[in-house]
Design a protein around this motif. Sequence first.
Motif, PDB file in Angstrom:
ATOM      1  N   ALA A 122       0.712  -1.169   0.069  1.00  0.00           N
ATOM      2  CA  ALA A 122       0.085   0.243  -0.018  1.00  0.00           C
ATOM      3  C   ALA A 122       0.751   1.358   0.029  1.00  0.00           C
ATOM      4  CB  ALA A 122      -0.938  -0.018   1.142  1.00  0.00           C
ATOM      5  N   GLY A 123       1.992   1.063   0.891  1.00  0.00           N
ATOM      6  CA  GLY A 123       2.949   2.458   0.873  1.00  0.00           C
ATOM      7  C   GLY A 123       3.574   2.716  -0.671  1.00  0.00           C
ATOM      8  N   ILE A 124       3.979   1.627  -1.176  1.00  0.00           N
ATOM      9  CA  ILE A 124       4.700   1.736  -2.202  1.00  0.00           C
ATOM     10  C   ILE A 124       3.605   2.263  -3.515  1.00  0.00           C
ATOM     11  CG2 ILE A 124       5.835   0.392  -4.334  1.00  0.00           C
ATOM     12  CD1 ILE A 124       7.016  -1.310  -2.233  1.00  0.00           C
ATOM     13  N   GLN A 125       2.612   1.808  -3.434  1.00  0.00           N
ATOM     14  CA  GLN A 125       1.374   2.060  -4.542  1.00  0.00           C
ATOM     15  C   GLN A 125       0.844   3.552  -4.314  1.00  0.00           C
ATOM     16  OE1 GLN A 125      -1.279  -1.135  -4.791  1.00  0.00           O
ATOM     17  NE2 GLN A 125      -0.231  -2.330  -6.308  1.00  0.00           N
ATOM     18  N   VAL A 151      10.706   3.093  -3.507  1.00  0.00           N
ATOM     19  CA  VAL A 151      10.262   2.131  -2.223  1.00  0.00           C
ATOM     20  C   VAL A 151      10.677   2.937  -1.065  1.00  0.00           C
ATOM     21  CG1 VAL A 151      11.328   0.187  -1.066  1.00  0.00           C
ATOM     22  CG2 VAL A 151      10.747   0.022  -3.335  1.00  0.00           C
ATOM     23  N   PRO A 152      11.804   3.824  -0.801  1.00  0.00           N
ATOM     24  CA  PRO A 152      11.984   4.548   0.372  1.00  0.00           C
ATOM     25  C   PRO A 152      10.843   5.702   0.561  1.00  0.00           C
ATOM     26  CG  PRO A 152      14.082   4.528  -0.845  1.00  0.00           C
ATOM     27  CD  PRO A 152      13.021   3.736  -1.966  1.00  0.00           C
ATOM     28  N   GLN A 153      10.299   6.183  -0.529  1.00  0.00           N
ATOM     29  CA  GLN A 153       9.251   7.161   0.000  1.00  0.00           C
ATOM     30  C   GLN A 153       7.941   6.306   0.565  1.00  0.00           C
ATOM     31  OE1 GLN A 153       8.238  10.296  -2.717  1.00  0.00           O
ATOM     32  NE2 GLN A 153      10.031   9.618  -4.055  1.00  0.00           N
ATOM     33  N   GLY A 154       7.789   4.920  -0.219  1.00  0.00           N
ATOM     34  CA  GLY A 154       6.521   4.255   0.489  1.00  0.00           C
ATOM     35  C   GLY A 154       6.705   3.935   1.819  1.00  0.00           C
ATOM     36  N   VAL A 155       8.253   3.372   2.074  1.00  0.00           N
ATOM     37  CA  VAL A 155       8.514   2.982   3.519  1.00  0.00           C
ATOM     38  C   VAL A 155       8.071   3.879   4.431  1.00  0.00           C
ATOM     39  CG1 VAL A 155       9.908   1.844   5.004  1.00  0.00           C
ATOM     40  CG2 VAL A 155       9.910   1.143   2.723  1.00  0.00           C
ATOM     41  N   ARG A 156       8.569   5.399   4.199  1.00  0.00           N
ATOM     42  CA  ARG A 156       8.403   6.191   4.956  1.00  0.00           C
ATOM     43  C   ARG A 156       6.996   6.529   5.330  1.00  0.00           C
ATOM     44  NH1 ARG A 156      10.335  12.682   4.250  1.00  0.00           N
ATOM     45  NH2 ARG A 156       9.691  13.413   6.078  1.00  0.00           N
ATOM     46  N   ARG A 157       6.236   6.277   4.344  1.00  0.00           N
ATOM     47  CA  ARG A 157       4.770   6.849   4.547  1.00  0.00           C
ATOM     48  C   ARG A 157       3.808   5.628   5.531  1.00  0.00           C
ATOM     49  NH1 ARG A 157       2.517   8.596  -1.282  1.00  0.00           N
ATOM     50  NH2 ARG A 157       4.028  10.327  -1.709  1.00  0.00           N
ATOM     51  N   VAL A 158       4.596   4.526   5.472  1.00  0.00           N
ATOM     52  CA  VAL A 158       3.885   3.326   6.442  1.00  0.00           C
ATOM     53  C   VAL A 158       4.693   2.912   7.492  1.00  0.00           C
ATOM     54  CG1 VAL A 158       2.945   2.547   4.239  1.00  0.00           C
ATOM     55  CG2 VAL A 158       5.124   1.656   5.047  1.00  0.00           C
ATOM     56  N   ASN A 228       1.380  12.336  12.870  1.00  0.00           N
ATOM     57  CA  ASN A 228       1.220  13.776  12.702  1.00  0.00           C
ATOM     58  C   ASN A 228       2.111  14.747  12.065  1.00  0.00           C
ATOM     59  OD1 ASN A 228      -1.304  13.309  13.910  1.00  0.00           O
ATOM     60  ND2 ASN A 228      -0.584  13.764  16.057  1.00  0.00           N
ATOM     61  N   ARG A 229       3.355  14.077  12.393  1.00  0.00           N
ATOM     62  CA  ARG A 229       4.524  14.882  11.708  1.00  0.00           C
ATOM     63  C   ARG A 229       4.537  14.558  10.367  1.00  0.00           C
ATOM     64  NH1 ARG A 229       9.156  16.392  14.854  1.00  0.00           N
ATOM     65  NH2 ARG A 229      10.272  16.852  12.859  1.00  0.00           N
ATOM     66  N   PHE A 230       4.318  13.402   9.697  1.00  0.00           N
ATOM     67  CA  PHE A 230       4.182  13.184   8.453  1.00  0.00           C
ATOM     68  C   PHE A 230       3.185  13.417   7.663  1.00  0.00           C
ATOM     69  CE2 PHE A 230       6.790   8.842   9.365  1.00  0.00           C
ATOM     70  CZ  PHE A 230       7.964   9.450   9.384  1.00  0.00           C
ATOM     71  N   ARG A 231       2.046  13.892   8.293  1.00  0.00           N
ATOM     72  CA  ARG A 231       1.012  14.331   7.535  1.00  0.00           C
ATOM     73  C   ARG A 231       1.284  15.951   7.475  1.00  0.00           C
ATOM     74  NH1 ARG A 231      -3.641  11.117   7.301  1.00  0.00           N
ATOM     75  NH2 ARG A 231      -3.290   9.095   8.358  1.00  0.00           N
ATOM     76  N   THR A 232       1.489  16.685   8.595  1.00  0.00           N
ATOM     77  CA  THR A 232       1.609  18.132   8.481  1.00  0.00           C
ATOM     78  C   THR A 232       3.087  18.502   8.321  1.00  0.00           C
ATOM     79  OG1 THR A 232       2.544  18.219  11.108  1.00  0.00           O
ATOM     80  CG2 THR A 232      -0.186  18.139  10.300  1.00  0.00           C
ATOM     81  N   GLY A 233       4.238  17.799   8.319  1.00  0.00           N
ATOM     82  CA  GLY A 233       5.454  18.383   8.117  1.00  0.00           C
ATOM     83  C   GLY A 233       5.831  19.128   9.299  1.00  0.00           C
ATOM     84  N   ARG A 234       7.290  19.431   8.949  1.00  0.00           N
ATOM     85  CA  ARG A 234       7.902  20.213  10.030  1.00  0.00           C
ATOM     86  C   ARG A 234       7.662  21.899   9.919  1.00  0.00           C
ATOM     87  NH1 ARG A 234      14.141  19.327  11.371  1.00  0.00           N
ATOM     88  NH2 ARG A 234      13.224  17.084  11.933  1.00  0.00           N
TER      89      ARG A 234
END
Length: 262
Positions: A122-125, A151-158, A228-234
């Motif tokens: 799900a993260g990769i897609q 893949v690194p972006q997908g892993v970070r999201r999950v 919350n950090r990943f959703r809103t950013g720093r």
Amino acid sequence: MNWLDTITHTFFDLPSMLQVFPQLLGVGLVNTLIISAAATVLGVVLGMVLAVMGISTSRWLRIPARVYTDVFRGLPAILTILLIGQGFARFSQSVFGPSPYPLGILALSLIASAYIGEIFRAGIQSVDRGQLEACRALGLSYGKAMRLVVVPQGVRRVLPALVNQFIAIVKDSSLVYFLGLLVGERELFRVGQDAAVLTGNLSPLVLAGLFYLVITVPLTHVVNHFDNRFRTGRRKPTTPRSGLDELDEVQTPAPITLGSNT
């Protein structure tokens, strides 16, 4: 003895808790973390393989990954642990000795990989298709584009979902006791249960439950924080400025410096 004394004696008997506390800390907690960490590592590796197979264009890879995921997500965890632990017990004893640890860890990792594989997929897609197309336009092969960018972006999201899965593994590690653990290999639940039988009340089990809470509750809040950090950013704090200051900057002409005549 009134009902309050009965509850206190049954669930919160302090002498019984103090008696079993060293075993829960030195034996149960250590073994629970070992089982959970080992099963998580194996589950992540197998899960990534399943995720790559699941998004493959070849149905010879997609179909086995789908069947594997459906089977191990559909079976109860205790059934999988008993099938693996008892079915391969003779083979495990010839390789690892009488310890049921390897088979218990294997069973938990097979269960976890089915869930982690879906999390990774799900993260990769979820990564925008344009990321892959941009990499291919820059001359990267499909494998390098997936490995270095997608893949690194997908892993970070999950990551929050992965921590939640680790919490589930910590709780499921209590089921390994069905395989019959040695005295020095007992996890939190088994230590608490044995002490409850010896003392005649449930206070040791309550203390074992508190140990589980000490592990899982902080991790839950860590997951929520990073989610919350990943959703809103720093966001860097800035001093608010008045709109009147900006208006003064526009209306006030800059001073003109006249050169002196020589």
